[in-house]
Design an enzyme around this catalytic site. Structure first.
Site, PDB file in Angstrom:
ATOM      1  N   ARG A   1      78.046  61.774 -32.244  1.00 53.44           N
ATOM      2  CA  ARG A   1      78.630  60.472 -32.532  1.00 53.44           C
ATOM      3  C   ARG A   1      79.689  60.132 -31.483  1.00 53.44           C
ATOM      4  NH1 ARG A   1      83.018  59.704 -37.027  1.00 53.44           N
ATOM      5  NH2 ARG A   1      84.106  60.700 -35.306  1.00 53.44           N
TER       6      ARG A   1
ATOM      7  N   ALA B   1      84.124  59.906 -22.553  1.00 48.48           N
ATOM      8  CA  ALA B   1      84.475  59.095 -23.711  1.00 48.48           C
ATOM      9  C   ALA B   1      84.302  57.603 -23.430  1.00 48.48           C
ATOM     10  CB  ALA B   1      85.904  59.385 -24.133  1.00 48.48           C
TER      11      ALA B   1
ATOM     12  N   GLU C   1      79.099  75.418 -20.880  1.00 48.86           N
ATOM     13  CA  GLU C   1      79.321  73.966 -20.890  1.00 48.86           C
ATOM     14  C   GLU C   1      80.231  73.576 -19.730  1.00 48.86           C
ATOM     15  OE1 GLU C   1      79.966  71.881 -24.675  1.00 48.86           O
ATOM     16  OE2 GLU C   1      81.794  71.069 -23.754  1.00 48.86           O
TER      17      GLU C   1
HETATM   18  P1  FAD Z   1      78.554  63.226 -36.888  1.00 51.43           P
HETATM   19  O1  FAD Z   1      77.579  64.297 -37.121  1.00 51.43           O
HETATM   20  O2  FAD Z   1      78.062  61.816 -36.943  1.00 51.43           O
HETATM   21  O3  FAD Z   1      79.741  63.430 -37.950  1.00 51.43           O
HETATM   22  C1  FAD Z   1      80.964  62.711 -37.821  1.00 51.43           C
HETATM   23  C2  FAD Z   1      81.645  62.670 -39.184  1.00 51.43           C
HETATM   24  O4  FAD Z   1      80.896  61.813 -40.053  1.00 51.43           O
HETATM   25  C3  FAD Z   1      81.697  64.019 -39.897  1.00 51.43           C
HETATM   26  O5  FAD Z   1      82.894  64.079 -40.625  1.00 51.43           O
HETATM   27  C4  FAD Z   1      80.487  63.984 -40.821  1.00 51.43           C
HETATM   28  O6  FAD Z   1      80.634  64.854 -41.931  1.00 51.43           O
HETATM   29  C5  FAD Z   1      80.492  62.509 -41.227  1.00 51.43           C
HETATM   30  N1  FAD Z   1      79.171  61.988 -41.580  1.00 51.43           N
HETATM   31  C6  FAD Z   1      77.990  62.248 -40.970  1.00 51.43           C
HETATM   32  N2  FAD Z   1      76.985  61.564 -41.565  1.00 51.43           N
HETATM   33  C7  FAD Z   1      77.552  60.853 -42.586  1.00 51.43           C
HETATM   34  C8  FAD Z   1      77.041  59.949 -43.567  1.00 51.43           C
HETATM   35  N3  FAD Z   1      75.740  59.656 -43.634  1.00 51.43           N
HETATM   36  N4  FAD Z   1      77.922  59.410 -44.457  1.00 51.43           N
HETATM   37  C9  FAD Z   1      79.251  59.708 -44.404  1.00 51.43           C
HETATM   38  N5  FAD Z   1      79.794  60.569 -43.495  1.00 51.43           N
HETATM   39  C10 FAD Z   1      78.946  61.123 -42.592  1.00 51.43           C
HETATM   40  N6  FAD Z   1      82.499  64.229 -27.694  1.00 51.43           N
HETATM   41  C11 FAD Z   1      82.280  63.445 -26.608  1.00 51.43           C
HETATM   42  O7  FAD Z   1      82.787  62.317 -26.534  1.00 51.43           O
HETATM   43  N7  FAD Z   1      81.509  63.874 -25.549  1.00 51.43           N
HETATM   44  C12 FAD Z   1      80.914  65.095 -25.550  1.00 51.43           C
HETATM   45  O8  FAD Z   1      80.225  65.459 -24.588  1.00 51.43           O
HETATM   46  C13 FAD Z   1      81.127  65.955 -26.680  1.00 51.43           C
HETATM   47  N8  FAD Z   1      80.545  67.178 -26.749  1.00 51.43           N
HETATM   48  C14 FAD Z   1      80.702  67.956 -27.886  1.00 51.43           C
HETATM   49  C15 FAD Z   1      80.053  69.196 -27.954  1.00 51.43           C
HETATM   50  C16 FAD Z   1      80.191  69.990 -29.075  1.00 51.43           C
HETATM   51  C17 FAD Z   1      79.460  71.331 -29.141  1.00 51.43           C
HETATM   52  C18 FAD Z   1      81.013  69.567 -30.160  1.00 51.43           C
HETATM   53  C19 FAD Z   1      81.190  70.449 -31.374  1.00 51.43           C
HETATM   54  C20 FAD Z   1      81.673  68.344 -30.100  1.00 51.43           C
HETATM   55  C21 FAD Z   1      81.516  67.519 -28.962  1.00 51.43           C
HETATM   56  N9  FAD Z   1      82.139  66.264 -28.870  1.00 51.43           N
HETATM   57  C22 FAD Z   1      81.942  65.469 -27.756  1.00 51.43           C
HETATM   58  C23 FAD Z   1      83.040  65.802 -29.925  1.00 51.43           C
HETATM   59  C24 FAD Z   1      82.292  64.988 -31.016  1.00 51.43           C
HETATM   60  O9  FAD Z   1      81.808  63.802 -30.465  1.00 51.43           O
HETATM   61  C25 FAD Z   1      83.296  64.726 -32.138  1.00 51.43           C
HETATM   62  O10 FAD Z   1      83.609  65.908 -32.813  1.00 51.43           O
HETATM   63  C26 FAD Z   1      82.916  63.605 -33.123  1.00 51.43           C
HETATM   64  O11 FAD Z   1      84.091  63.308 -33.900  1.00 51.43           O
HETATM   65  C27 FAD Z   1      81.832  63.953 -34.111  1.00 51.43           C
HETATM   66  O12 FAD Z   1      80.615  64.008 -33.520  1.00 51.43           O
HETATM   67  P2  FAD Z   1      79.314  64.505 -34.353  1.00 51.43           P
HETATM   68  O13 FAD Z   1      78.158  64.320 -33.477  1.00 51.43           O
HETATM   69  O14 FAD Z   1      79.557  65.830 -34.939  1.00 51.43           O
HETATM   70  O15 FAD Z   1      79.322  63.385 -35.497  1.00 51.43           O
END
Ligand code: FAD
Length: 288
Positions: A108, A51, A17
């Protein structure tokens, strides 16, 4: 190439990455990073999505295109709901497709107080479904071996992860972690829940005391006593910490591969020398 094809080859996938250079860094510093990574031939390289701000978003697309077209390595562009509404996503996806980038990590994102979040997609699962509907992209998503920091418990965390996979995520990349037992327990929960897509383990080599403390407080990863001892002993000695941090990452990776992990995703922090050292130390391990 869609990334899910890589996992059918019967060996551990190894990916890296990178992030777009910070505003204060020269833009062409990314060439040095990618030039160094090219030599170790990762299976794919992913590019984070800033971000906030249009410049950050353009950089992700430009770097993903460079990886794909100039370095001839499959690229995965990250995309977040908090920055990209439906129109932004449409525009970026169209541009990515035109440039031959076939893979997107749908996230997200974390809310940046300087940029009010877009609201078209509330959770990553909605963005996953939206991108899959277009039919052009391999779609990946994030997962959290110790649970996402906002999740009330590990059960709801896995339930929401399953929703992302049901929405169409074909591959998962994990948050960094330092204790492999956390990852193996997570893997077991995921498989029991019927999450059967390939899951890559996210590994971040510990190279500086301050940056690792910042990362850990941001993502909630726990620090095993072995790592705490390393930081206590070598934290103020950069060269020693670098050696110990690389050794720790190699140890983690060889144990994960021995345990049958689908892939290793290395958070390179744009440091190709460290990536090269780690890749060189696991080249035989990966192919057994
Ligand atoms: P989601 O999957 O939407 O989950 C977020 C939260 O909501 C979790 O607690 C989940 O349990 C909860 N949730 C999901 N669906 C529901 C529902 N239907 N009802 C209630 N709760 C729900 N951030 C950046 O800004 N840019 C990047 O390039 C970036 N790259 C990343 C790469 C990796 C491999 C990882 C692990 C993280 C990265 N992040 C990045 C950080 C990420 O954006 C954050 O961790 C963010 O807080 C969560 O993103 P997510 O896609 O996992 O969210």
């Amino acid at each position: 190439m869609k990334l899910c094809e890589l996992f059918k080859q019967g060996r551990t996938v190894f990916s890296c990455e990178v992030f777009p250079p910070k505003k204060t860094a020269p833009v062409d510093s990314i060439y040095k990073t990618l030039g160094g990574l090219k030599d170790i031939r990762p299976d794919f390289i992913s590019v984070t999505f800033g971000a906030g701000g249009s410049q950050a978003n353009q950089s992700t697309r430009e770097i993903a295109s460079l990886i794909e077209n100039q370095y001839h390595i499959p690229a995965m562009a990250h995309l977040t709901c908090v920055v990209a509404g439906r129109e932004d996503a449409d525009r970026l996806l169209t541009e990515l497709k035109e440039e031959g980038v076939e893979n997107v990590l749908a996230l997200r994102g974390d809310i940046n107080p300087d940029y009010p979040p877009k609201t078209d997609f509330k959770y990553a699962s909605e963005l996953v479904a939206y991108i899959r509907e277009r039919g052009d992209f391999g779609v990946s998503a994030a997962c959290y071996p110790e649970g996402h920091p906002e999740s009330p418990d590990l059960v709801s965390d896995i339930r929401h992860l399953k929703e992302k996979v049901d929405a169409g995520a074909q591959h998962l990349v994990s948050q960094l972690f330092f204790d492999n037992d956390d990852f193996f327990r997570f893997l077991e929960r995921a498989r029991i829940a019927g999450i059967n897509v390939p899951i890559e383990a996210g590994i971040m080599p510990v190279l500086s005391k301050s940056s690792i403390q910042r990362m850990v407080s941001g993502c909630g990863a726990s620090m095993p006593s072995k790592l705490t001892r390393i930081l206590a002993r070598y934290g103020d000695h950069p060269e020693a910490l670098r050696e110990a941090g690389i050794a720790y990452a190699i140890d983690q990776i060889s144990d994960l591969i021995a345990g049958g992990v689908d892939g290793i995703h290395l958070y390179t922090m744009n440091n190709p020398d460290v990536a090269r050292q780690i890749a060189g130390s696991i080249s035989s391990i990966r192919t057994v």
